[in-house]
Design a protein around this motif. Structure first.
Motif, PDB file in Angstrom:
ATOM      1  N   VAL A 168       0.876  -1.051  -0.036  1.00  0.00           N
ATOM      2  CA  VAL A 168      -0.093  -0.065   0.160  1.00  0.00           C
ATOM      3  C   VAL A 168       0.886   1.313   0.000  1.00  0.00           C
ATOM      4  O   VAL A 168       0.390   2.305  -0.392  1.00  0.00           O
ATOM      5  CB  VAL A 168      -1.095   0.176   1.280  1.00  0.00           C
ATOM      6  CG1 VAL A 168      -1.972  -1.070   1.114  1.00  0.00           C
ATOM      7  CG2 VAL A 168      -0.231  -0.055   2.510  1.00  0.00           C
ATOM      8  N   LYS A 169       1.985   1.369   0.335  1.00  0.00           N
ATOM      9  CA  LYS A 169       3.047   2.371   0.100  1.00  0.00           C
ATOM     10  C   LYS A 169       3.402   2.611  -1.022  1.00  0.00           C
ATOM     11  O   LYS A 169       3.224   3.772  -1.734  1.00  0.00           O
ATOM     12  CB  LYS A 169       4.333   2.109   1.091  1.00  0.00           C
ATOM     13  CG  LYS A 169       3.965   2.001   2.566  1.00  0.00           C
ATOM     14  CD  LYS A 169       5.291   1.725   3.416  1.00  0.00           C
ATOM     15  CE  LYS A 169       5.164   1.810   4.722  1.00  0.00           C
ATOM     16  NZ  LYS A 169       6.267   1.242   5.701  1.00  0.00           N
ATOM     17  N   LYS A 170       3.490   1.512  -1.948  1.00  0.00           N
ATOM     18  CA  LYS A 170       3.558   1.789  -3.403  1.00  0.00           C
ATOM     19  C   LYS A 170       2.505   2.344  -4.049  1.00  0.00           C
ATOM     20  O   LYS A 170       2.551   3.062  -4.798  1.00  0.00           O
ATOM     21  CB  LYS A 170       4.305   0.470  -4.054  1.00  0.00           C
ATOM     22  CG  LYS A 170       4.679   0.531  -5.496  1.00  0.00           C
ATOM     23  CD  LYS A 170       5.002  -0.856  -5.960  1.00  0.00           C
ATOM     24  CE  LYS A 170       5.432  -0.775  -7.344  1.00  0.00           C
ATOM     25  NZ  LYS A 170       5.722  -2.058  -7.903  1.00  0.00           N
ATOM     26  N   PHE A 209      -5.346   1.271  -6.168  1.00  0.00           N
ATOM     27  CA  PHE A 209      -4.815   0.333  -6.833  1.00  0.00           C
ATOM     28  C   PHE A 209      -5.879  -0.395  -7.950  1.00  0.00           C
ATOM     29  O   PHE A 209      -5.881  -0.334  -9.246  1.00  0.00           O
ATOM     30  CB  PHE A 209      -4.172  -0.937  -6.299  1.00  0.00           C
ATOM     31  CG  PHE A 209      -3.691  -1.973  -7.234  1.00  0.00           C
ATOM     32  CD1 PHE A 209      -2.446  -2.011  -7.829  1.00  0.00           C
ATOM     33  CD2 PHE A 209      -4.331  -3.273  -7.491  1.00  0.00           C
ATOM     34  CE1 PHE A 209      -2.098  -2.884  -8.643  1.00  0.00           C
ATOM     35  CE2 PHE A 209      -4.179  -4.172  -8.217  1.00  0.00           C
ATOM     36  CZ  PHE A 209      -2.943  -3.965  -8.847  1.00  0.00           C
ATOM     37  N   MET A 210      -7.180  -0.479  -7.201  1.00  0.00           N
ATOM     38  CA  MET A 210      -8.213  -1.050  -8.185  1.00  0.00           C
ATOM     39  C   MET A 210      -8.580  -0.129  -8.960  1.00  0.00           C
ATOM     40  O   MET A 210      -9.062  -0.378 -10.288  1.00  0.00           O
ATOM     41  CB  MET A 210      -9.573  -1.669  -7.214  1.00  0.00           C
ATOM     42  CG  MET A 210      -9.076  -2.628  -6.233  1.00  0.00           C
ATOM     43  SD  MET A 210      -8.870  -4.194  -7.187  1.00  0.00           S
ATOM     44  CE  MET A 210     -10.660  -4.323  -8.036  1.00  0.00           C
TER      45      MET A 210
END
Length: 108
Positions: free
Chosen positions: A30-32, A39-40
C-alpha cells in the motif's frame, strides 16, 4: 453523505486465478500503490483505456517500435567498404578491363 459510489469485490477462492488475485490483493504494497482502493481504480482505468485503443493504433505503435529498433541497428552498423583481399591474376585483370571497354562501346 459523500459523493462516493461503493462496490464490493468478491473472489472465488476455489478458482485458481481468482485465488491468486485475492492473495495478491492481500499482500499489496500500500505504500507503493497508496491503497488497495487506489490500485483497483488505477487497474480498472488502465484496462478501460486499453480496450478503447483501436487495432490501427496498436499497429502504428508496433510500426514505430520497429522503426526505432531499425534506426538503432543501422546506427550501430559499420557500412564502410571492406578492402578486397583477393588479387586478380593478370589474365583476369585484362579480361575485366576488356569487359569494361566492351560495355562502354555500347554507348557509342
Amino acid at each position: 453523505m459523500k459523493d462516493v459510489y461503493k462496490m464490493t469485490v468478491r473472489f472465488d477462492l476455489t478458482d485458481a486465478r481468482e485465488r491468486n488475485l485475492a492473495e495478491f490483493m492481500q499482500t499489496l504494497d500500500v505504500k507503493k500503490y497508496q491503497s488497495r482502493n487506489q490500485f483497483m481504480i488505477d487497474a480498472l482505468a488502465d484496462y478501460v483505456d486499453l480496450q478503447s485503443i483501436t487495432r490501427e493504433q496498436h499497429e502504428e505503435d508496433i510500426r514505430n517500435i520497429i522503426r526505432e529498433e531499425m534506426r538503432a541497428c543501422f546506427a550501430e552498423a559499420n557500412f564502410a567498404p571492406q578492402p578486397v583481399t583477393t588479387a586478380l591474376s593478370a589474365e583476369q585483370q585484362a579480361e575485366d578491363e576488356q569487359d569494361i571497354l566492351d560495355d562502354l562501346k555500347l554507348f557509342d
